[in-house]
Scaffold this motif. Sequence first.
Motif, mmCIF file in Angstrom:
data_model
loop_
_atom_site.group_PDB
_atom_site.id
_atom_site.type_symbol
_atom_site.label_atom_id
_atom_site.label_comp_id
_atom_site.label_asym_id
_atom_site.label_seq_id
_atom_site.Cartn_x
_atom_site.Cartn_y
_atom_site.Cartn_z
ATOM 1 N N UNK A 212 -21.618 17.733 24.409
ATOM 2 C CA UNK A 212 -20.649 16.741 24.871
ATOM 3 C C UNK A 212 -20.855 15.405 24.156
ATOM 4 N N UNK A 213 -22.115 15.011 23.953
ATOM 5 C CA UNK A 213 -22.402 13.749 23.266
ATOM 6 C C UNK A 213 -21.912 13.786 21.826
ATOM 7 N N UNK A 214 -22.180 14.879 21.141
ATOM 8 C CA UNK A 214 -21.757 15.016 19.749
ATOM 9 C C UNK A 214 -20.230 15.051 19.662
ATOM 10 N N UNK A 215 -19.590 15.748 20.587
ATOM 11 C CA UNK A 215 -18.119 15.795 20.595
ATOM 12 C C UNK A 215 -17.535 14.403 20.796
ATOM 13 N N UNK A 216 -18.114 13.615 21.713
ATOM 14 C CA UNK A 216 -17.649 12.238 21.915
ATOM 15 C C UNK A 216 -17.838 11.392 20.663
ATOM 16 N N UNK A 217 -18.972 11.569 20.008
ATOM 17 C CA UNK A 217 -19.241 10.821 18.774
ATOM 18 C C UNK A 217 -18.236 11.186 17.682
ATOM 19 N N UNK A 218 -17.931 12.469 17.561
ATOM 20 C CA UNK A 218 -16.944 12.905 16.563
ATOM 21 C C UNK A 218 -15.556 12.367 16.891
ATOM 22 N N UNK B 239 -14.879 9.592 18.425
ATOM 23 C CA UNK B 239 -14.914 8.169 18.087
ATOM 24 C C UNK B 239 -14.770 7.964 16.581
ATOM 25 N N UNK B 240 -15.493 8.741 15.793
ATOM 26 C CA UNK B 240 -15.390 8.630 14.328
ATOM 27 C C UNK B 240 -13.982 8.971 13.847
ATOM 28 N N UNK B 241 -13.393 10.003 14.416
ATOM 29 C CA UNK B 241 -12.039 10.379 14.028
ATOM 30 C C UNK B 241 -11.044 9.284 14.375
ATOM 31 N N UNK B 242 -11.173 8.693 15.547
ATOM 32 C CA UNK B 242 -10.275 7.608 15.941
ATOM 33 C C UNK B 242 -10.410 6.413 15.007
ATOM 34 N N UNK B 243 -11.635 6.104 14.590
ATOM 35 C CA UNK B 243 -11.844 4.997 13.660
ATOM 36 C C UNK B 243 -11.175 5.273 12.320
ATOM 37 N N UNK B 244 -11.258 6.499 11.845
ATOM 38 C CA UNK B 244 -10.682 6.848 10.548
ATOM 39 C C UNK B 244 -9.159 6.853 10.593
ATOM 40 N N UNK B 245 -8.572 7.332 11.665
ATOM 41 C CA UNK B 245 -7.117 7.444 11.727
ATOM 42 C C UNK B 245 -6.462 6.141 12.150
ATOM 43 N N UNK B 246 -7.192 5.228 12.792
ATOM 44 C CA UNK B 246 -6.582 3.982 13.245
ATOM 45 C C UNK B 246 -6.283 3.044 12.086
ATOM 46 N N UNK B 247 -6.909 3.222 10.940
ATOM 47 C CA UNK B 247 -6.695 2.347 9.789
ATOM 48 C C UNK B 247 -5.603 2.856 8.869
ATOM 49 N N UNK B 248 -4.940 3.905 9.247
ATOM 50 C CA UNK B 248 -3.944 4.509 8.376
ATOM 51 C C UNK B 248 -2.539 4.091 8.780
ATOM 52 N N UNK B 249 -2.162 2.882 8.498
ATOM 53 C CA UNK B 249 -0.790 2.485 8.744
ATOM 54 C C UNK B 249 -0.123 2.288 7.393
ATOM 55 N N UNK B 250 1.043 2.839 7.259
ATOM 56 C CA UNK B 250 1.788 2.720 6.016
ATOM 57 C C UNK B 250 3.194 2.272 6.351
ATOM 58 N N UNK B 251 3.832 1.619 5.390
ATOM 59 C CA UNK B 251 5.215 1.205 5.590
ATOM 60 C C UNK B 251 5.903 1.175 4.232
ATOM 61 N N UNK B 252 7.217 1.258 4.277
ATOM 62 C CA UNK B 252 8.004 1.218 3.046
ATOM 63 C C UNK B 252 9.296 0.472 3.325
ATOM 64 N N UNK B 253 9.809 -0.158 2.285
ATOM 65 C CA UNK B 253 11.073 -0.856 2.410
ATOM 66 C C UNK B 253 12.249 0.101 2.281
ATOM 67 N N UNK B 254 13.432 -0.473 2.171
ATOM 68 C CA UNK B 254 14.651 0.327 2.046
ATOM 69 C C UNK B 254 14.561 1.222 0.815
ATOM 70 N N UNK B 255 14.933 2.457 0.956
ATOM 71 C CA UNK B 255 14.884 3.475 -0.089
ATOM 72 C C UNK B 255 13.459 3.746 -0.559
#
Length: 89
Positions: free
Chosen positions: A27-33, A35-51
Motif C-alpha cells: 500500500x505504501x509503495x502504491x501510494x508513492x507511485x 504521487x509520482x505519477x500525479x507529479x509527472x502528469x500535472x506538468x503536462x499542459x499544452x495549448x495551441x492557437x487557431x489552426x
Amino acid sequence: MGLTFGSSSQVGVRVRAWRVWADIERARVADELRTLLAQQTSHRSVSAGQSGLAVGGDLNVRADHGSAAAVSMGNVTLGNPSQPGPHQD
C-alpha cells in the motif's frame, strides 16, 4: 542437522505478521507511485492557437512509398508536375 523454525503456531504467527507487513508495504509503495505519477502528469499542459495542434506526448507522422503525410496539410500534388501551359511560361 535440520533447520528449526519453532512450533507450527510460531510459524503461523510469523507468516501472518509477514503478510500484514507485505500488505502495508504494498500500500505504501502504491501510494508513492500514485504521487509520482500525479507529479509527472500535472506538468503536462499544452495549448495551441487557431489552426494549431497541441500534443502533450509523442506524435509520429510518417509517409511511405511516395505518399505524403502530415498533421495538417494544404494542397499536395504527388507524382510528376504537370507541363506548364501558355499562362505559366
